[in-house]
Design a protein around this motif. Sequence first.
Motif, mmCIF file in Angstrom:
data_model
loop_
_atom_site.group_PDB
_atom_site.id
_atom_site.type_symbol
_atom_site.label_atom_id
_atom_site.label_comp_id
_atom_site.label_asym_id
_atom_site.label_seq_id
_atom_site.Cartn_x
_atom_site.Cartn_y
_atom_site.Cartn_z
ATOM 1 N N ASN A 1 66.680 57.703 121.953
ATOM 2 C CA ASN A 1 67.605 57.941 123.062
ATOM 3 C C ASN A 1 68.778 58.846 122.707
ATOM 4 O O ASN A 1 69.524 59.273 123.593
ATOM 5 N N ASN B 1 65.643 59.357 126.839
ATOM 6 C CA ASN B 1 66.354 59.412 128.111
ATOM 7 C C ASN B 1 67.616 60.261 128.072
ATOM 8 O O ASN B 1 68.355 60.311 129.050
ATOM 9 N N ASN B 2 67.856 60.953 126.950
ATOM 10 C CA ASN B 2 68.989 61.868 126.861
ATOM 11 C C ASN B 2 68.552 63.320 127.039
ATOM 12 O O ASN B 2 69.371 64.229 126.966
ATOM 13 N N LYS C 1 67.146 66.444 129.281
ATOM 14 C CA LYS C 1 67.198 66.892 130.669
ATOM 15 C C LYS C 1 66.104 67.917 130.978
ATOM 16 O O LYS C 1 65.650 68.018 132.115
ATOM 17 N N ASN D 1 63.314 59.366 131.580
ATOM 18 C CA ASN D 1 63.850 58.999 132.891
ATOM 19 C C ASN D 1 64.862 59.996 133.426
ATOM 20 O O ASN D 1 65.129 60.015 134.632
ATOM 21 N N ASN D 2 65.469 60.812 132.541
ATOM 22 C CA ASN D 2 66.485 61.755 132.994
ATOM 23 C C ASN D 2 66.039 63.212 132.921
ATOM 24 O O ASN D 2 66.842 64.114 133.160
ATOM 25 N N GLU E 1 64.869 66.530 134.220
ATOM 26 C CA GLU E 1 64.981 67.154 135.534
ATOM 27 C C GLU E 1 63.991 68.298 135.724
ATOM 28 O O GLU E 1 63.585 68.593 136.844
ATOM 29 N N ASN F 1 58.308 56.610 135.729
ATOM 30 C CA ASN F 1 59.370 56.791 134.740
ATOM 31 C C ASN F 1 60.128 58.106 134.889
ATOM 32 O O ASN F 1 61.243 58.227 134.402
ATOM 33 N N LYS G 1 62.186 59.480 136.781
ATOM 34 C CA LYS G 1 63.033 59.128 137.927
ATOM 35 C C LYS G 1 63.895 60.277 138.434
ATOM 36 O O LYS G 1 64.258 60.303 139.612
ATOM 37 N N ASN G 2 64.260 61.208 137.558
ATOM 38 C CA ASN G 2 65.127 62.313 137.954
ATOM 39 C C ASN G 2 64.437 63.665 137.922
ATOM 40 O O ASN G 2 65.094 64.697 138.064
ATOM 41 N N LYS H 1 62.856 66.889 139.047
ATOM 42 C CA LYS H 1 62.949 67.689 140.260
ATOM 43 C C LYS H 1 61.957 68.848 140.278
ATOM 44 O O LYS H 1 61.385 69.162 141.314
ATOM 45 N N ASN I 1 62.501 61.855 143.018
ATOM 46 C CA ASN I 1 63.325 63.052 143.160
ATOM 47 C C ASN I 1 62.556 64.357 142.984
ATOM 48 O O ASN I 1 63.166 65.426 142.968
#
Length: 318
Positions: A143, A173-174, A176, A196-197, A199, A216, A218-219, A221, A242
């Motif tokens: 993480n 999860n860190n 992007k 999870n983060n 994008e 999983n 979740k963010n 795009k 998202n």
Amino acid sequence: MKNIIILILVQFNLFSCAQNSKKNDEVKEDKVEKINYKPNKDDKVYSGDVNLTNQNEIDEFGKNNYTFIDGNLHIGNINSIDFSKEIFNVDALKTIKSINGEFIMTRINTIESVSGLTNLERVNGDFTISGCGYKLKKIGAFNKLAELSGDVTFANNNGEYGQNGITEISGFNNLKKINNIYITGNLGLKFLNCFNNIEEVKTIYISNTSVEEISNFKNLKMVNGKFSIEYSENLIQVSLPNLEIVKEHFALHENSKINGNINMPKLKKINHLYLSSNKKFEDYCNLSESIKQNKIDSLSAYFNKIDLTKEQVLEKCK
């Protein structure tokens, strides 16, 4: 190790080439830029590649308390077809924060934990864990990893005779934005609680798992290339709350239990939706609104329980 990665990519590319999808020639590959890392003034630097093939080598290297490796880090013998039985943990590597190269851990059937790498923050290359599922049941502890310029691969982390193996991948999860994510051949994998983060990504390829749900990302795009889920016979749901754009194709292939439970409420555009050989798939109505609003450019459905065209979906799901 190179052979494993090449096999994964060949399998993926063969599937991709088999699609009857419209190719978007104007899509540019938006890769994470690889920039040479520079150590901080308080880093303790090791210059050169590091190849650790047994527990003694790991422990002795760890005694130096290096924080920055100016080169690749390989754990396990990447040049051997044999599995290592002499690596049990990577606890001695807890001071490593940056790798100015790739990270590969491969062919180890005695390792039980990767928690010793919990302080890793940057990898300037690919990140690969493969062939380590004999005793390793969970991949996590990453993480703090915030920069990764290459691909992420978790491949063939199974137990003896292909049974059991890792059951969960968590963390990461860190991050992007990364290039490609390959999660393939992990037959015992039941839980994904990672990325999870994220994008933006180029490709996501998930195959030969035991996961019931993909929820999983979740963010997430933007997918600049392909998102494919294959040969995951327990899969019943895909939830991407998202997700807005998939520039090439979104594919479900040979997932025997899923029946239409695909949720992408913020979708703006998928170039091509490909549904193939999903034995129970007959409910297309979760997709009907996106089709009606021309958010799905084209649909190919073959050898599912029911195959429909875009026009038939709209008629059926009035």
